[in-house]
Write a protein that holds these residues in place. Sequence first.
Motif, PDB file in Angstrom:
ATOM      1  N   TYR A  41      47.528  36.407  52.169  1.00 45.64           N
ATOM      2  CA  TYR A  41      47.887  35.740  50.727  1.00 45.64           C
ATOM      3  C   TYR A  41      47.203  34.446  50.739  1.00 45.64           C
ATOM      4  CZ  TYR A  41      50.714  32.854  47.554  1.00 45.64           C
ATOM      5  OH  TYR A  41      51.024  32.255  46.395  1.00 45.64           O
ATOM      6  N   GLY A  42      46.746  34.425  49.368  1.00 40.48           N
ATOM      7  CA  GLY A  42      45.744  33.416  48.903  1.00 40.48           C
ATOM      8  C   GLY A  42      46.058  32.798  47.753  1.00 40.48           C
ATOM      9  N   GLU A  43      46.163  31.493  47.359  1.00 37.07           N
ATOM     10  CA  GLU A  43      46.031  30.689  46.363  1.00 37.07           C
ATOM     11  C   GLU A  43      44.962  30.357  45.845  1.00 37.07           C
ATOM     12  OE1 GLU A  43      50.963  29.471  46.906  1.00 37.07           O
ATOM     13  OE2 GLU A  43      49.594  27.931  46.475  1.00 37.07           O
ATOM     14  N   VAL A  44      44.719  30.958  44.716  1.00 34.08           N
ATOM     15  CA  VAL A  44      43.204  30.626  43.982  1.00 34.08           C
ATOM     16  C   VAL A  44      43.136  29.467  42.977  1.00 34.08           C
ATOM     17  CG1 VAL A  44      41.013  31.911  43.051  1.00 34.08           C
ATOM     18  CG2 VAL A  44      43.067  33.141  44.469  1.00 34.08           C
TER      19      VAL A  44
ATOM     20  N   ARG B 110      46.391  45.283  52.752  1.00 31.87           N
ATOM     21  CA  ARG B 110      47.044  44.557  51.714  1.00 31.87           C
ATOM     22  C   ARG B 110      46.949  43.065  51.645  1.00 31.87           C
ATOM     23  NH1 ARG B 110      53.479  44.480  53.019  1.00 31.87           N
ATOM     24  NH2 ARG B 110      53.283  44.065  55.332  1.00 31.87           N
ATOM     25  N   ILE B 111      46.766  42.458  50.136  1.00 30.25           N
ATOM     26  CA  ILE B 111      46.568  40.859  50.259  1.00 30.25           C
ATOM     27  C   ILE B 111      47.282  40.702  48.843  1.00 30.25           C
ATOM     28  CG2 ILE B 111      44.353  41.295  48.948  1.00 30.25           C
ATOM     29  CD1 ILE B 111      43.419  38.621  49.825  1.00 30.25           C
ATOM     30  N   ARG B 112      47.851  39.764  48.880  1.00 30.78           N
ATOM     31  CA  ARG B 112      48.531  39.156  47.663  1.00 30.78           C
ATOM     32  C   ARG B 112      47.805  37.887  47.173  1.00 30.78           C
ATOM     33  NH1 ARG B 112      55.104  38.326  46.713  1.00 30.78           N
ATOM     34  NH2 ARG B 112      55.016  37.490  44.625  1.00 30.78           N
TER      35      ARG B 112
ATOM     36  N   VAL C 136      38.504  38.042  46.101  1.00 26.73           N
ATOM     37  CA  VAL C 136      39.941  38.721  47.033  1.00 26.73           C
ATOM     38  C   VAL C 136      39.391  39.675  47.919  1.00 26.73           C
ATOM     39  CG1 VAL C 136      41.861  39.987  46.643  1.00 26.73           C
ATOM     40  CG2 VAL C 136      41.407  38.537  44.835  1.00 26.73           C
ATOM     41  N   GLN C 137      38.257  40.446  47.608  1.00 27.80           N
ATOM     42  CA  GLN C 137      37.634  41.021  48.675  1.00 27.80           C
ATOM     43  C   GLN C 137      37.336  40.202  49.970  1.00 27.80           C
ATOM     44  OE1 GLN C 137      34.375  42.724  46.437  1.00 27.80           O
ATOM     45  NE2 GLN C 137      35.557  44.624  45.543  1.00 27.80           N
ATOM     46  N   ASP C 138      36.443  39.106  49.734  1.00 29.85           N
ATOM     47  CA  ASP C 138      36.088  38.347  50.526  1.00 29.85           C
ATOM     48  C   ASP C 138      37.100  37.585  51.352  1.00 29.85           C
ATOM     49  OD1 ASP C 138      33.604  38.911  49.923  1.00 29.85           O
ATOM     50  OD2 ASP C 138      33.251  37.009  48.901  1.00 29.85           O
ATOM     51  N   LEU C 139      38.299  37.454  50.852  1.00 24.79           N
ATOM     52  CA  LEU C 139      39.614  36.850  51.441  1.00 24.79           C
ATOM     53  C   LEU C 139      40.120  37.769  52.475  1.00 24.79           C
ATOM     54  CD1 LEU C 139      41.554  34.907  48.722  1.00 24.79           C
ATOM     55  CD2 LEU C 139      40.146  33.837  50.516  1.00 24.79           C
ATOM     56  N   ALA C 140      40.143  38.964  51.893  1.00 25.65           N
ATOM     57  CA  ALA C 140      40.666  40.148  52.663  1.00 25.65           C
ATOM     58  C   ALA C 140      39.913  40.576  53.974  1.00 25.65           C
ATOM     59  CB  ALA C 140      40.828  41.362  52.166  1.00 25.65           C
TER      60      ALA C 140
ATOM     61  N   GLY D  30      40.732  40.219  37.357  1.00 26.33           N
ATOM     62  CA  GLY D  30      39.735  40.460  38.655  1.00 26.33           C
ATOM     63  C   GLY D  30      40.519  40.660  39.912  1.00 26.33           C
ATOM     64  N   LEU D  31      41.439  39.479  40.017  1.00 28.31           N
ATOM     65  CA  LEU D  31      42.239  39.394  41.098  1.00 28.31           C
ATOM     66  C   LEU D  31      43.012  40.822  41.365  1.00 28.31           C
ATOM     67  CD1 LEU D  31      43.815  35.818  40.611  1.00 28.31           C
ATOM     68  CD2 LEU D  31      41.907  36.672  42.079  1.00 28.31           C
ATOM     69  N   ASP D  32      43.394  41.438  40.316  1.00 22.36           N
ATOM     70  CA  ASP D  32      44.207  42.643  40.477  1.00 22.36           C
ATOM     71  C   ASP D  32      43.389  43.784  40.948  1.00 22.36           C
ATOM     72  OD1 ASP D  32      46.557  41.148  39.579  1.00 22.36           O
ATOM     73  OD2 ASP D  32      46.447  41.903  37.684  1.00 22.36           O
ATOM     74  N   GLU D  33      42.206  43.760  40.402  1.00 19.33           N
ATOM     75  CA  GLU D  33      41.095  44.745  40.881  1.00 19.33           C
ATOM     76  C   GLU D  33      40.741  44.645  42.231  1.00 19.33           C
ATOM     77  OE1 GLU D  33      37.974  44.125  38.045  1.00 19.33           O
ATOM     78  OE2 GLU D  33      39.007  45.027  36.481  1.00 19.33           O
ATOM     79  N   GLY D  34      40.646  43.481  42.675  1.00 19.32           N
ATOM     80  CA  GLY D  34      40.316  42.950  44.057  1.00 19.32           C
ATOM     81  C   GLY D  34      41.556  43.418  44.904  1.00 19.32           C
ATOM     82  N   ALA D  35      42.560  43.183  44.821  1.00 25.26           N
ATOM     83  CA  ALA D  35      43.950  43.847  45.271  1.00 25.26           C
ATOM     84  C   ALA D  35      43.912  45.106  45.517  1.00 25.26           C
ATOM     85  CB  ALA D  35      45.122  43.090  44.923  1.00 25.26           C
ATOM     86  N   ASP D  36      43.406  45.918  44.428  1.00 23.91           N
ATOM     87  CA  ASP D  36      43.491  47.257  44.389  1.00 23.91           C
ATOM     88  C   ASP D  36      42.354  47.903  45.361  1.00 23.91           C
ATOM     89  OD1 ASP D  36      45.505  47.503  42.376  1.00 23.91           O
ATOM     90  OD2 ASP D  36      44.233  47.692  41.012  1.00 23.91           O
TER      91      ASP D  36
END
Length: 372
Positions: free
Chosen positions: A107-110, A148-150, A97-101, A134-140
């Motif tokens: 918005y990314g589907e994993v 922001r990212i979802r 998630v960090q790398d996506l952001a 992990g996804l939630d922690e990355g978004a935080d």
Amino acid sequence: MENPTEFRLEGDGIDLGTLPKVSLHDHLDGGLRPQTVLELADEIGLDVPADDAESLAAWFAEQSDSGSLVEYLKTFDLTTAVMQTREGLSRVAREFVQDLAADGVIYGEVRWAPEQHLAGGLSLDEVVDAVQAGLDEGADDVRAQGRRIRTGQLITAMRHADRGLEIAELAVRHRDRGVVGFDIAGAEDGFLPSRHRTAFDYLATQFFPVTVHAGEAAGLESIRSALIDGRALRLGHGVRLAEDLIIDRQDDENTYVTLGPIAQWVRDREIALELSPSSNLQTGAISAWGDELIDHPFDLLYQLGFRVTVNTDNRLQSSTSLTRELALLSEVFGYSLDDLEVFQLNAAAAAFLPIDDRDELVEQIEDGFSEA
């Protein structure tokens, strides 16, 4: 991998890395950081083919550039091996998630296959929970940086295995805890989606969205089965749909094409194509048309009005980012900022989200591109 912010739109100088993007086809086990692979491998005593992150990244790129999907998939033996614990899964998901952001993704589907992550003793539900944590922690982490990212999980069943219904039930069980859709993946040739018809029937009764890997290593028969047996709302890759296009004639300015029945259906119903240019080159998915990006039928599909989207598939194996894929397409096909916006709007429209959330993505994209 190049820093995604280094790519600029030729002529305009626009920093492509800052543009808002939607990522629909990105595998969790294909997006690890090389340094993370090294560290997780060291923790479990696993031998790796390189001693430093740069060399390991080069190994992945070299091994993946074989022209064969089967050979390409062998690199995942290493990445999945370090994703067998709760801690390993959560760390990989968080960094994903960090790398996506960092790449401008809003918005990314994993997508990933839980059945491949049970060697450490975790259950199917436990591995899904670990990834979601992990996804939630990355978004935080992203939120703490003022952005922001979802994300949403795409739970994938391996098409050569016989756990389709079990994995479909797993996906539905977690639909209110981060899972947004279902997929089948793996060696495509010889394993039609019809093999998992029972799973797809179940998902249809649950009104649960489906994307299917089809039209990558196999052709129209695979796509047809994805549409009929899988009720696919999107096609994972789908690049070989171009086999159903009949080029009648060409002149200096135009190409005149007749659409076959499968292509006509996909275009008329705006079924999104999850195209991944660099990956499609590496796996030989476009070998019928050539072996360079200019040979990719992406532009033909786009000009004919198909709902094309741009994706990375596996950022580690292809040494790429969504920003880089957009830059490559722009360089080869001369796309403008408006074209790149269309690709993001196509992806937003095809996202497995409620319509109000998709409309919000559209607004973010339009605002971001208008400010570029």
